[in-house]
Design a protein around this motif. Structure first.
Motif, PDB file in Angstrom:
ATOM      1  N   ARG A 154      41.897  31.548  59.942  1.00  0.00           N
ATOM      2  CA  ARG A 154      40.540  31.846  59.461  1.00  0.00           C
ATOM      3  C   ARG A 154      39.511  31.625  60.569  1.00  0.00           C
ATOM      4  NH1 ARG A 154      38.734  28.141  54.650  1.00  0.00           N
ATOM      5  NH2 ARG A 154      39.141  26.618  56.274  1.00  0.00           N
ATOM      6  N   PHE A 201      36.371  35.383  55.685  1.00  0.00           N
ATOM      7  CA  PHE A 201      36.235  33.957  55.379  1.00  0.00           C
ATOM      8  C   PHE A 201      36.543  33.707  53.908  1.00  0.00           C
ATOM      9  CE2 PHE A 201      33.722  30.443  53.732  1.00  0.00           C
ATOM     10  CZ  PHE A 201      34.011  29.417  54.614  1.00  0.00           C
ATOM     11  N   HIS A 243      40.400  34.140  53.157  1.00  0.00           N
ATOM     12  CA  HIS A 243      41.161  33.001  53.688  1.00  0.00           C
ATOM     13  C   HIS A 243      40.944  31.752  52.829  1.00  0.00           C
ATOM     14  CE1 HIS A 243      41.518  35.309  57.509  1.00  0.00           C
ATOM     15  NE2 HIS A 243      42.572  34.527  57.726  1.00  0.00           N
TER      16      HIS A 243
END
Length: 278
Positions: free
Chosen positions: A51, A117, A120
Motif C-alpha cells: 500500500r 489506499f 488496501h
C-alpha cells in the motif's frame, strides 16, 4: 466387590486418558493457531508495504515498480503457505481476502491513489479480523496463558497500532511524493497521530511478559515508544504544519517503517514467550 473396583479403575484410567487427550488437542490447536497467526501477520505487513509503495507510485514515483513486484511475490508465497495448511478453508474472511487481493493486484496501477489506499485498507482490515479469529480458535488467550494475562492486546490493539502507522506511512509517502498535503490528508494524519499517542500512553504499558523476559520486554517497549514519538513529531512538523513539503518520500517511508518494525519486534517477542509456555 471386585467388579466395583475394576469399574472404578476403568473410570480412573479413562479420566486420565481423556485429560491427556484434551491436553494434547489443546496444544495442537495452540501450535496451529500460532503458526497461522505468524503467517497472517507477515501477510498483513506485506500488504501494508504494498500500500505504501503503491501510494508513492500512483503519486508519480515510477521507481517503485520493481520493488512492488517483489512484494507481490512475498504475498503470493504467504498465501500459498496458508492455503497448503487447509486450516483457513472454512473461514469466509480468507476466501474474501484472496479474491479481493487477486482483483486489486490486477487493477491497482490503473486506480487513483485514494482508491488504491481504500482497497488496501479494506484488505488489511479483513486480515486483522482473521488474525483475531485464529487467536480465538487456537485458545490463545489469558485463560490458556495465565502468566500472560494481557495476551489479548497482542492480537487486537498491538496489530491495529501497526495498521495505524501503516496508514500514516501510506498517506505520508503520497504527500511527500506529490509535495502536496490537502486538508483531507491533514485531518487523516492528525487522527492517526492522535491514535499513535493513545497507544504510547495506554496499550504498550498493558502488554505483559514472563518474568525472565521482563528486561528485554521493557527495552522493546522503550524503543517502540521513542520511534513512535519521533514519527509523530515528524508528521506534525514535516507534513501537517509545513508550509512547503520538503521531506523525501523514501526518507519518510523508512522512518515510518522503523516504528512498524519496533512494534513487530514486540509482537515476535510475545510469540516467543507463548512458544516457551507451550
Amino acid at each position: 466387590m471386585e467388579i466395583y473396583i475394576i469399574i472404578l479403575l476403568l473410570i480412573i484410567l479413562f479420566s486420565v486418558w481423556l485429560h491427556h487427550y484434551k491436553t494434547k488437542q489443546q496444544k495442537t490447536l495452540c501450535v496451529q493457531g500460532l503458526d497461522n497467526i505468524t503467517h497472517i501477520k507477515l501477510l498483513i505487513s506485506a500488504i501494508q508495504t504494498h500500500r505504501g509503495l503503491s501510494s508513492a507510485l500512483l503519486n508519480g514515483d515510477q521507481s517503485k515498480q520493481v520493488v512492488l513486484a517483489t512484494i507481490e511475490q512475498q504475498v503470493k508465497s504467504e498465501i500459498k503457505y496458508l492455503e497448503e495448511q487447509h486450516t483457513l478453508d472454512k473461514n469466509g474472511r480468507w476466501g474474501s481476502f484472496t479474491d479481493h487481493w487477486g482483483r486489486l493486484k490486477q487493477h491497482d496501477k490503473a486506480r487513483d491513489a485514494d482508491n488504491s489506499f481504500k482497497q488496501h485498507t479494506q484488505l488489511i482490515a479483513n486480515l486483522l479480523y482473521l488474525l483475531e479469529d485464529e487467536a480465538e480458535r487456537g485458545h490463545l488467550n489469558a485463560g490458556s496463558f495465565p502468566k500472560l494475562p494481557n495476551i489479548g492486546f497482542v492480537w487486537r490493539e498491538l496489530v491495529v497500532t501497526t495498521e495505524i502507522i501503516g496508514q500514516s506511512r501510506a498517506i505520508g509517502t503520497g504527500v511527500a511524493t506529490s509535495k502536496t498535503c490537502s486538508s483531507v490528508h491533514k485531518i487523516r494524519l492528525s487522527f492517526l497521530q492522535q491514535n499513535m499517542q493513545k497507544t504510547i500512553n495506554s496499550t504498550l504499558p498493558k502488554l505483559s511478559s514472563l518474568d525472565r523476559f521482563t528486561g528485554e520486554h521493557k527495552a522493546l517497549l522503550k524503543i517502540a515508544k521513542l520511534k513512535m514519538q519521533f514519527l509523530s513529531s515528524t508528521i506534525e512538523r514535516e507534513l501537517i504544519s509545513a508550509e512547503k513539503i520538503s521531506i523525501n518520500q523514501d526518507e519518510y517511508f523508512a522512518l515510518a517503517t522503523d516504528s512498524i518494525k519496533a512494534l513487530d519486534s514486540i509482537f515476535n517477542h510475545q510469540i516467543e514467550q507463548i512458544q516457551q509456555i507451550i
